[in-house]
Design a protein around this motif. Structure first.
Motif, PDB file in Angstrom:
ATOM      1  N   SER A 144      -8.435  32.577  36.480  1.00 55.83           N
ATOM      2  CA  SER A 144      -7.024  32.902  36.301  1.00 55.83           C
ATOM      3  C   SER A 144      -6.861  34.404  36.115  1.00 55.83           C
ATOM      4  CB  SER A 144      -6.471  32.170  35.076  1.00 55.83           C
ATOM      5  OG  SER A 144      -7.114  32.646  33.903  1.00 55.83           O
ATOM      6  N   GLU A 146      -5.527  35.677  33.571  1.00 60.78           N
ATOM      7  CA  GLU A 146      -5.866  35.922  32.163  1.00 60.78           C
ATOM      8  C   GLU A 146      -7.372  36.122  31.997  1.00 60.78           C
ATOM      9  OE1 GLU A 146      -1.972  34.182  32.511  1.00 60.78           O
ATOM     10  OE2 GLU A 146      -3.921  33.481  33.258  1.00 60.78           O
ATOM     11  N   ASP A 150      -9.705  39.506  30.786  1.00 55.92           N
ATOM     12  CA  ASP A 150     -10.713  39.470  29.730  1.00 55.92           C
ATOM     13  C   ASP A 150     -12.068  39.978  30.203  1.00 55.92           C
ATOM     14  OD1 ASP A 150      -8.888  38.407  27.948  1.00 55.92           O
ATOM     15  OD2 ASP A 150      -9.514  36.326  28.289  1.00 55.92           O
TER      16      ASP A 150
END
Length: 233
Positions: A144, A146, A150
């Motif tokens: 994703s 996200e 990270d």
């Protein structure tokens, strides 16, 4: 490039003789299937060893537990085929960690058998590699945005620049390429993630960057997945 990935299904696999030298046999497995080589996944507790059973029991989601058990059942079926053993007779150990000397390095067959192996699973797919020399394999589902945010800062600076230069919509697939190449190398070396994700530099282009001492190549993968293989040169 390996153009063919064998599929492990409900039929008994035709493993043949163990790969010799830098030759590699690669297999894939759909980990949500109910049986592997005619063996029900729900009854695989009789085949897995105590450590595998304990690891499976720690997985809280039933689907994750099923995927783990299916992939390890597949590993044992294939190793047994190459070694002439029943799946439950295969004894797995850990080599010495090259970072700290502890007993948590690369997984191996007890007694230093003729087959080196590597297992990776992501999403609903597992990939397995077998060779006569140290080998690492990794498969990754496209992450994703996200997850991209990270992981991106943890990579090699050149890889960060390459991924940031891609259109935003293409970056997750680019990260999947980088991540599986890097993981394949780290698994083959036996270090895992202990030393971080900066090295080795593997690049995000269509062809992996050279990694000294290893042959690194991408593998055919299902849509929305990337896979890579590292073999000692």
């Amino acid at each position: 490039m390996i153009d063919h990935v064998n599929e492990l299904t409900d039929e008994a696999p035709r493993t043949g003789t163990p790969p010799e030298g830098a030759a590699v046999a690669v297999w894939s497995l759909a980990t949500l299937r109910d049986s592997v080589a005619g063996r029900p996944v729900a009854e695989a507790g009789e085949i897995l060893d105590a450590a595998e059973q304990e690891r499976a029991a720690r997985l809280r989601r039933p689907a994750d537990r099923h995927r783990y058990v299916a992939s390890h059942l597949g590993l044992r079926v294939l190793l047994g085929g190459y070694l002439g053993l029943a799946p439950h007779e295969v004894v797995l150990v850990r080599e010495t960690c090259p970072c700290c000397g502890g007993p948590h390095g690369r997984p191996a067959v007890a007694g230093g058998g003729p087959v080196h192996f590597s297992l990776s699973h992501s999403g609903d797919v597992a990939y397995l590699a077998f060779s006569g020399v140290p080998v690492g394999i990794d498969v990754e589902e496209t992450p994703s945005q996200e997850a991209l945010a990270d992981v991106l800062p943890l990579l090699h600076p050149a890889e960060i620049a390459e991924l940031n230069a891609l259109p935003e919509a293409d970056r997750p697939a680019g990260l999947a390429r980088v991540w599986c190449r890097k993981e394949a190398c780290l698994k083959a070396q036996g270090t895992g993630l202990a030393l971080g994700l900066v090295d080795p530099y593997v690049g995000s282009a269509a062809t992996p960057a050279p990694v000294p001492g290893w042959t690194l190549r991408d593998l055919p993968a299902p849509p929305h997945y990337a896979a890579a293989l590292a073999v000692r040169a």
